[in-house]
Design a protein around this motif. Structure first.
Motif, PDB file in Angstrom:
ATOM      1  N   HIS A 234       0.832  -1.194   0.000  1.00 51.60           N
ATOM      2  CA  HIS A 234       0.000   0.000   0.000  1.00 51.60           C
ATOM      3  C   HIS A 234       0.874   1.255   0.000  1.00 51.60           C
ATOM      4  CE1 HIS A 234      -3.996  -1.779   0.531  1.00 51.60           C
ATOM      5  NE2 HIS A 234      -3.400  -2.715   1.238  1.00 51.60           N
ATOM      6  N   GLY A 235       0.565   2.173  -0.917  1.00 52.10           N
ATOM      7  CA  GLY A 235       1.304   3.426  -1.004  1.00 52.10           C
ATOM      8  C   GLY A 235       2.673   3.312  -1.637  1.00 52.10           C
ATOM      9  N   ALA A 236       3.004   2.144  -2.189  1.00 45.91           N
ATOM     10  CA  ALA A 236       4.342   1.911  -2.728  1.00 45.91           C
ATOM     11  C   ALA A 236       4.584   2.696  -4.012  1.00 45.91           C
ATOM     12  CB  ALA A 236       4.558   0.429  -2.986  1.00 45.91           C
ATOM     13  N   ARG A 237       5.860   2.944  -4.259  1.00 48.54           N
ATOM     14  CA  ARG A 237       6.357   3.425  -5.545  1.00 48.54           C
ATOM     15  C   ARG A 237       7.320   2.338  -6.024  1.00 48.54           C
ATOM     16  NH1 ARG A 237       2.538   6.002  -4.686  1.00 48.54           N
ATOM     17  NH2 ARG A 237       2.239   8.250  -4.832  1.00 48.54           N
ATOM     18  N   HIS A 238       6.804   1.429  -6.822  1.00 46.91           N
ATOM     19  CA  HIS A 238       7.495   0.186  -7.164  1.00 46.91           C
ATOM     20  C   HIS A 238       7.707   0.160  -8.676  1.00 46.91           C
ATOM     21  CE1 HIS A 238       7.929  -4.221  -5.687  1.00 46.91           C
ATOM     22  NE2 HIS A 238       8.506  -4.147  -6.878  1.00 46.91           N
ATOM     23  N   ALA A 239       8.890  -0.215  -9.123  1.00 46.29           N
ATOM     24  CA  ALA A 239       9.186  -0.289 -10.558  1.00 46.29           C
ATOM     25  C   ALA A 239       9.386  -1.729 -10.978  1.00 46.29           C
ATOM     26  CB  ALA A 239      10.418   0.531 -10.895  1.00 46.29           C
ATOM     27  N   LEU A 240       8.933  -2.042 -12.186  1.00 49.23           N
ATOM     28  CA  LEU A 240       9.155  -3.347 -12.805  1.00 49.23           C
ATOM     29  C   LEU A 240      10.045  -3.130 -14.026  1.00 49.23           C
ATOM     30  CD1 LEU A 240       8.350  -6.417 -12.932  1.00 49.23           C
ATOM     31  CD2 LEU A 240       6.537  -5.701 -14.523  1.00 49.23           C
ATOM     32  N   ILE A 241      11.210  -3.753 -14.014  1.00 49.30           N
ATOM     33  CA  ILE A 241      12.148  -3.599 -15.120  1.00 49.30           C
ATOM     34  C   ILE A 241      12.575  -4.980 -15.613  1.00 49.30           C
ATOM     35  CG2 ILE A 241      12.990  -1.412 -14.168  1.00 49.30           C
ATOM     36  CD1 ILE A 241      15.575  -2.876 -13.332  1.00 49.30           C
ATOM     37  N   GLY A 242      13.262  -4.989 -16.744  1.00 47.61           N
ATOM     38  CA  GLY A 242      13.756  -6.241 -17.300  1.00 47.61           C
ATOM     39  C   GLY A 242      14.207  -6.019 -18.723  1.00 47.61           C
TER      40      GLY A 242
ATOM     41  N   ILE B 279       1.531   2.508  -6.680  1.00 44.37           N
ATOM     42  CA  ILE B 279       1.906   2.642  -8.082  1.00 44.37           C
ATOM     43  C   ILE B 279       2.976   1.626  -8.476  1.00 44.37           C
ATOM     44  CG2 ILE B 279       2.897   4.185  -9.823  1.00 44.37           C
ATOM     45  CD1 ILE B 279       1.737   6.523  -8.240  1.00 44.37           C
ATOM     46  N   LEU B 280       2.709   0.946  -9.603  1.00 44.73           N
ATOM     47  CA  LEU B 280       3.705   0.088 -10.231  1.00 44.73           C
ATOM     48  C   LEU B 280       4.094   0.742 -11.547  1.00 44.73           C
ATOM     49  CD1 LEU B 280       5.363  -2.533 -10.406  1.00 44.73           C
ATOM     50  CD2 LEU B 280       3.378  -3.605 -11.505  1.00 44.73           C
ATOM     51  N   LEU B 281       5.370   1.081 -11.682  1.00 47.41           N
ATOM     52  CA  LEU B 281       5.911   1.744 -12.861  1.00 47.41           C
ATOM     53  C   LEU B 281       6.648   0.729 -13.719  1.00 47.41           C
ATOM     54  CD1 LEU B 281       6.792   4.471 -14.340  1.00 47.41           C
ATOM     55  CD2 LEU B 281       8.840   4.330 -12.913  1.00 47.41           C
ATOM     56  N   ILE B 282       6.253   0.600 -14.974  1.00 43.01           N
ATOM     57  CA  ILE B 282       6.962  -0.253 -15.928  1.00 43.01           C
ATOM     58  C   ILE B 282       7.708   0.705 -16.850  1.00 43.01           C
ATOM     59  CG2 ILE B 282       6.770  -2.016 -17.718  1.00 43.01           C
ATOM     60  CD1 ILE B 282       3.887  -1.441 -15.324  1.00 43.01           C
ATOM     61  N   GLU B 283       9.025   0.667 -16.846  1.00 45.14           N
ATOM     62  CA  GLU B 283       9.771   1.733 -17.508  1.00 45.14           C
ATOM     63  C   GLU B 283      11.147   1.249 -17.952  1.00 45.14           C
ATOM     64  OE1 GLU B 283      10.550   4.593 -19.402  1.00 45.14           O
ATOM     65  OE2 GLU B 283       8.771   5.168 -18.260  1.00 45.14           O
ATOM     66  N   HIS B 284      11.611   1.767 -19.103  1.00 42.17           N
ATOM     67  CA  HIS B 284      12.958   1.433 -19.570  1.00 42.17           C
ATOM     68  C   HIS B 284      13.946   2.539 -19.259  1.00 42.17           C
ATOM     69  CE1 HIS B 284      11.888   4.034 -22.995  1.00 42.17           C
ATOM     70  NE2 HIS B 284      13.184   4.194 -23.119  1.00 42.17           N
ATOM     71  N   ASP B 285      13.450   3.735 -18.903  1.00 38.83           N
ATOM     72  CA  ASP B 285      14.318   4.864 -18.573  1.00 38.83           C
ATOM     73  C   ASP B 285      14.820   4.686 -17.138  1.00 38.83           C
ATOM     74  OD1 ASP B 285      15.294   7.353 -17.651  1.00 38.83           O
ATOM     75  OD2 ASP B 285      14.094   8.442 -19.111  1.00 38.83           O
ATOM     76  N   MET B 286      16.065   4.260 -17.008  1.00 40.19           N
ATOM     77  CA  MET B 286      16.565   3.915 -15.683  1.00 40.19           C
ATOM     78  C   MET B 286      16.733   5.132 -14.783  1.00 40.19           C
ATOM     79  SD  MET B 286      16.414   0.771 -15.905  1.00 40.19           S
ATOM     80  CE  MET B 286      17.053   0.369 -14.292  1.00 40.19           C
ATOM     81  N   ASP B 287      16.978   6.311 -15.354  1.00 35.78           N
ATOM     82  CA  ASP B 287      17.030   7.521 -14.531  1.00 35.78           C
ATOM     83  C   ASP B 287      15.680   7.763 -13.870  1.00 35.78           C
ATOM     84  OD1 ASP B 287      19.675   8.022 -15.144  1.00 35.78           O
ATOM     85  OD2 ASP B 287      19.215   9.333 -16.840  1.00 35.78           O
ATOM     86  N   LEU B 288      14.600   7.578 -14.630  1.00 38.49           N
ATOM     87  CA  LEU B 288      13.265   7.733 -14.069  1.00 38.49           C
ATOM     88  C   LEU B 288      12.988   6.660 -13.028  1.00 38.49           C
ATOM     89  CD1 LEU B 288      10.417   8.815 -13.837  1.00 38.49           C
ATOM     90  CD2 LEU B 288       9.830   7.649 -15.970  1.00 38.49           C
ATOM     91  N   VAL B 289      13.366   5.429 -13.320  1.00 37.94           N
ATOM     92  CA  VAL B 289      13.148   4.330 -12.380  1.00 37.94           C
ATOM     93  C   VAL B 289      13.808   4.626 -11.034  1.00 37.94           C
ATOM     94  CG1 VAL B 289      13.759   1.930 -11.873  1.00 37.94           C
ATOM     95  CG2 VAL B 289      12.796   2.527 -14.098  1.00 37.94           C
ATOM     96  N   PHE B 290      15.069   5.015 -11.066  1.00 46.76           N
ATOM     97  CA  PHE B 290      15.805   5.200  -9.811  1.00 46.76           C
ATOM     98  C   PHE B 290      15.405   6.480  -9.082  1.00 46.76           C
ATOM     99  CE2 PHE B 290      18.667   2.050 -11.770  1.00 46.76           C
ATOM    100  CZ  PHE B 290      18.775   1.168 -10.700  1.00 46.76           C
ATOM    101  N   SER B 291      14.842   7.447  -9.791  1.00 50.75           N
ATOM    102  CA  SER B 291      14.378   8.661  -9.115  1.00 50.75           C
ATOM    103  C   SER B 291      12.976   8.482  -8.537  1.00 50.75           C
ATOM    104  CB  SER B 291      14.389   9.850 -10.090  1.00 50.75           C
ATOM    105  OG  SER B 291      13.434   9.669 -11.123  1.00 50.75           O
ATOM    106  N   PHE B 292      12.190   7.565  -9.115  1.00 48.40           N
ATOM    107  CA  PHE B 292      10.788   7.410  -8.717  1.00 48.40           C
ATOM    108  C   PHE B 292      10.580   6.295  -7.703  1.00 48.40           C
ATOM    109  CE2 PHE B 292       6.602   5.456  -9.290  1.00 48.40           C
ATOM    110  CZ  PHE B 292       5.765   6.559  -9.167  1.00 48.40           C
ATOM    111  N   ALA B 293      11.220   5.163  -7.909  1.00 52.65           N
ATOM    112  CA  ALA B 293      10.861   3.945  -7.177  1.00 52.65           C
ATOM    113  C   ALA B 293      11.588   3.831  -5.839  1.00 52.65           C
ATOM    114  CB  ALA B 293      11.175   2.723  -8.034  1.00 52.65           C
TER     115      ALA B 293
END
Length: 250
Positions: free
Chosen positions: A29-37, A199-213
């Motif tokens: 709950h309330g997470a800022r979680h990224a899914l990458i691969g 929020i689950l963020l699916i993203e290839h921009d790693m700068d965005l991933v590491f700033s958001f998640a």
């Protein structure tokens, strides 16, 4: 307390191809979680299983502890699961005020009555204007979507998704295709999304991933490969090997 979103041994097979391989995943709950691969990791298939676009071969999807595995996209959405898409799904001839107004009206059960309701109901128009202001769309609220800058279209897609009042929001590459000059507005808006929305963020921009998640899951060949804080994932030698010399795509 149950997780906002959880999968248990979630599996998807296309004939002999295993696209999602018994994935256990938890979005708090309330997470800022990224899914990458890496390319072909199965991220899009996984998100389509979460939202009901694809039926699961086996396993479960739990939304706030409720099993929604067999529910349609629409029924999952009504239970609070929202999504944006890698390629936006907006109506090009509609304006932002019309698009957001329709989404708010549909949530309130008056989708077919939208054109009358928008002008007559102060609760709807008030919420629409609040969303347009939050997503920096007031100045273009009466412009056809097709004429908006692409960054504004991405902001509009977020506004439409939030109009559904989701408890869980899946963001599928929200920065994809957004020119560098328009990215800051988008990134600032993502950072300001409501804290009570998981929020689950699916993203290839790693700068965005590491700033958001605050937490990252790595999917490789449809399998849960690694998970941890951004710092942990960045230092994981297995993850570094997977990404070595390869730019990640959905």
């Amino acid at each position: 307390m149950s997780a906002a979103l959880r999968t248990i041994a979630l599996e998807k097979r296309f004939g002999g191809l295993v696209a999602t391989n018994k994935v256990d995943f938890t979005l708090e709950h309330g997470a800022r979680h990224a899914l990458i691969g890496p390319n072909g990791a199965g991220k899009t298939t996984f998100v389509n299983l979460l939202t009901g676009v694809l039926p699961a071969t086996a396993g479960q999807v739990l939304l706030d502890g409720e099993d929604v595995t067999r529910l349609s996209q629409q029924r999952r959405a009504r239970r609070g699961l929202g999504r944006t898409f890698q390629i936006n799904q907006l109506f090009p001839a509609m304006t932002p005020v019309e698009s957001v107004g329709l989404a708010v009206s549909e949530r309130m059960g008056g989708g077919a009555d939208f054109w009358r309701s928008l002008g007559a109901r102060r609760d709807i128009i008030g919420e629409v204007l609040d969303l347009l202001e939050r997503f920096r769309l007031i100045d273009v609220m009466d412009h056809p979507t097709a004429r908006l800058a692409y960054g504004k279209q991405r902001l509009l897609e977020l506004a439409v998704a939030l109009a559904g009042n989701p408890r869980v929001l899946l963001l599928d590459e929200p920065a994809a295709g957004v020119p560098e000059a328009e990215r800051r507005e988008l990134l600032d808006t993502l950072a300001a999304l409501p804290s009570d929305v998981s929020i689950l963020l699916i993203e290839h921009d790693m700068d965005l991933v590491f700033s958001f998640a605050d937490r990252i899951t790595v999917l490789v060949n449809g399998t849960h490969f690694a998970e941890g804080t951004p710092g942990d994932v960045m230092k994981d030698p297995r993850v570094r090997e997977v990404y070595l010399g390869e730019e990640e795509h959905a």
